[in-house]
Design an enzyme around this catalytic site. Structure first.
Site, PDB file in Angstrom:
ATOM      1  NE  ARG A  65      -1.906  -1.645   3.733  1.00  0.00           N
ATOM      2  CZ  ARG A  65      -2.572  -1.942   4.862  1.00  0.00           C
ATOM      3  NH1 ARG A  65      -3.756  -1.117   5.211  1.00  0.00           N
ATOM      4  NH2 ARG A  65      -1.473  -1.797   5.880  1.00  0.00           N
ATOM      5  CD  GLU A 107      -5.368  -0.750   0.630  1.00  0.00           C
ATOM      6  OE1 GLU A 107      -5.670  -1.501   1.285  1.00  0.00           O
ATOM      7  OE2 GLU A 107      -5.621   0.758   1.681  1.00  0.00           O
ATOM      8  CG  LEU A 108      -3.964  -7.634  -0.550  1.00  0.00           C
ATOM      9  CD1 LEU A 108      -3.631  -8.311   1.111  1.00  0.00           C
ATOM     10  CD2 LEU A 108      -2.710  -7.818  -1.396  1.00  0.00           C
ATOM     11  CE  LYS A 172       5.775 -21.166  11.241  1.00  0.00           C
ATOM     12  NZ  LYS A 172       5.315 -20.119  11.896  1.00  0.00           N
ATOM     13  CE  LYS A 206      16.253 -23.422  10.122  1.00  0.00           C
ATOM     14  NZ  LYS A 206      17.064 -22.031  10.558  1.00  0.00           N
ATOM     15  CD  GLU A 240      10.821 -18.614  18.404  1.00  0.00           C
ATOM     16  OE1 GLU A 240      11.134 -17.855  18.221  1.00  0.00           O
ATOM     17  OE2 GLU A 240       9.834 -19.620  19.032  1.00  0.00           O
ATOM     18  CG  ASP A 259       3.947 -19.451  15.703  1.00  0.00           C
ATOM     19  OD1 ASP A 259       3.906 -19.652  14.145  1.00  0.00           O
ATOM     20  OD2 ASP A 259       5.065 -19.427  16.091  1.00  0.00           O
ATOM     21  CG  HIS A 264       7.942 -24.962  12.065  1.00  0.00           C
ATOM     22  ND1 HIS A 264       8.007 -24.926  10.759  1.00  0.00           N
ATOM     23  CD2 HIS A 264       8.849 -24.141  12.524  1.00  0.00           C
ATOM     24  CE1 HIS A 264       8.587 -23.638  10.639  1.00  0.00           C
ATOM     25  NE2 HIS A 264       8.304 -22.845  11.988  1.00  0.00           N
ATOM     26  CE  LYS A 362       7.290 -16.889  19.775  1.00  0.00           C
ATOM     27  NZ  LYS A 362       8.336 -16.443  19.006  1.00  0.00           N
TER      28      LYS A 362
END
Length: 511
Positions: A65, A107-108, A172, A206, A240, A259, A264, A362
């Protein structure tokens, strides 16, 4: 005996010593103002160009945008490359790349903006010789996917024309649960054929994840003991040491399980547990992963074999940090977990009776991702208890990040006249064995998209099987109606997670 060499899908079929180079194409990135684009995607594109893996007929288009002109976006890409690229900055490479950089403002949901996008890539097809080959990277929230793919269809940019290709790349999360994943797949598949849909799971790009396949199937040493006759249990960890940062709008309501575990960690489980494929072609790899995920199930006792937590405030890494509920944008009554641990069982001949423990969180002690296979104790130890009191499990650990490599943990005699056994580590480190640095995951994955090579991309069947494993656990947590257990920052998660393994006679590894 002479055997025919298997083709390597990562090499040019005409010369297997040479890496394959993408053909002429345009890469369009939606969401170019986000962190993923500036820190990963733009630098990866430059690194590919710097390694000679992009053709002169390549172009990069940003869609957002912002009130930018082409040169403004080129400056954004330049700065992102200078700060985050893995390879050295070379002016001649940048000059060639920058000549194909364009920006489309809009805009989308704006038909005029997508008409401008269509004209822009048509002009690039002529000016840069990109041949009508277009890849659309959706670095945007999943809720906006239907809008974008619908616009691409309406404006003729999703058409699969003879001698040309059009592909879509999806980040994701792939849905919020099984029902939404199926709905999302129906929307995307109504516009793009499955062979043109690339679902990005950057962990699969990876080098050390791919080395898992090499370790298992290129060495006679490991595969004979890669089963329930010798393996006691498996731990897959993604930890993390940071909090949610500025991701409150995305993270709250999603949580650690959705998440990380759904994509993963369950993908790592599938690669760890699958049978040997007949080749490393996409269809063969996918078939073996799907078999494992179809055989995997959540624990029968969800109360005993799942755990969740939420990080509190305190000190971590020498600094005072906020608790999750104190982070900007997080509701005070949030029940979203920042730590999740689950047990998964695989009902097949190879793995029956071997629990797989998956955990992510986390604000933990350190950043680390690893796969650890714990082996059964020797059936007979001809030593006294004092000789072996420190002897634990043999373990094979694949370190995926940050210190990529493999560790083998076993018992060895301590120097001296007495028979004293102690655990020691034998380490293989990528950095110490290879002079060439490993490419970033997004380099490999973007190149595979442009090549149309899908071995490392999960298809919708794998996504749906993963949700079938996770959905009962998420429903159970939601029905509890309680807040997850608070754990201190800089530790290894809630006590509930320790109890989860202790009930089975195990304990978590301390990486």
């Amino acid at each position: 005996m002479i055997t025919e060499e298997r083709p390597n899908p990562l090499r040019d079929p005409q010369d297997r010593r040479l890496p394959r180079i993408a053909g002429p194409c345009v890469l369009v990135i939606f969401g170019v103002t986000g962190d993923l684009s500036t820190k990963k995607l733009m630098p990866a594109v430059y690194d590919l160009a710097n390694r000679g893996l992009l053709p002169p007929g390549f172009a990069l288009v940003g869609f957002a945008r912002r009130e930018w002109e082409h040169q403004d976006f080129a400056k954004i890409v330049h700065d992102a490359v200078k700060e985050h690229a893995r390879t050295p900055f070379r002016e001649e490479v940048w000059k060639q790349l920058s000549e194909g950089i364009r920006f489309v403002r809009g805009e989308l949901g704006d038909d005029e903006a997508f008409d401008r996008l269509r004209r822009t890539i048509a002009d690039l097809d002529e000016a840069r010789g990109t041949g009508g080959n277009h890849a659309f990277y959706l670095s945007i929230p999943p809720g906006l996917f239907p809008t974008v793919v619908g616009q691409l269809r309406e404006h003729g940019m999703a058409d699969q024309l003879p001698g040309r290709w059009s592909r879509v790349v999806i980040e994701k999360p792939f849905g919020h649960d099984l029902a939404s994943a199926r709905e999302l797949n129906q929307v995307v598949s109504s516009v793009f054929p499955s062979s043109s849909v690339f679902r990005i799971d950057h962990y699969l790009g990876k080098e050390t994840v791919q080395n898992l396949l090499a370790l298992r199937f290129a060495n006679q040493l490991f595969e004979p003991v890669w089963n329930n006759n010798y393996v006691d249990h498996v731990q897959i960890t993604m930890a993390e040491d940071v909090g949610i940062g500025g991701r409150a709008g995305y993270y709250d309501g999603i949580g650690a399980a959705r998440d990380v575990i759904q994509n993963h960690l369950l993908q790592l489980l599938a690669l760890t547990a699958m049978e040997e494929p007949t080749s490393f072609e996409a269809r063969q790899l996918r078939a073996e992963k799907q078999k494992v995920l179809a055989a995997a199930r959540p624990p029968r006792d969800l109360a005993k074999h799942t755990a969740r937590g939420i990080y509190g405030g305190g000190w971590a890494g020498g600094e005072k940090v906020k608790g999750y509920l104190e982070e900007d944008g997080i509701p005070a009554d949030s029940t979203t977990e920042t730590y999740a641990a689950i047990r998964v069982d695989i009902d097949n001949r190879r793995w029956a009776g071997v629990p797989f423990y998956l955990r992510t969180g986390k604000r933990l002690a350190r950043r680390v991702t690893e796969i650890a296979l714990g082996f059964k104790r020797a059936p007979h130890l001809p030593f006294t208890e004092t000789d072996t009191e420190e002897l634990g499990y043999n373990a094979l650990v694949l370190r995926i990040q940050p210190d990529e490599g493999v560790t083998l943990r076993f018992g060895a005699k301590v120097p001296g006249t007495q028979m004293e056994i102690r655990e020691v580590n034998m380490d293989f480190a990528y950095g110490g064995s290879f002079t060439e640095s490993s490419p970033e995951a997004y380099e490999r994955l973007i190149l595979d998209v442009l090549l149309g090579d899908p071995p490392l991309f999960p298809q919708h069947e794998e996504v749906e099987l993963s949700w079938q494993i996770l959905d009962p656990i998420l429903d159970y947590w939601a029905d509890l109606g309680t807040r997850p257990e608070t754990y201190r920052p800089g530790g290894w998660g809630p006590e509930e997670a320790n109890q989860m393994l202790a009930r089975d006679g195990f304990s978590w590894r301390r990486p």
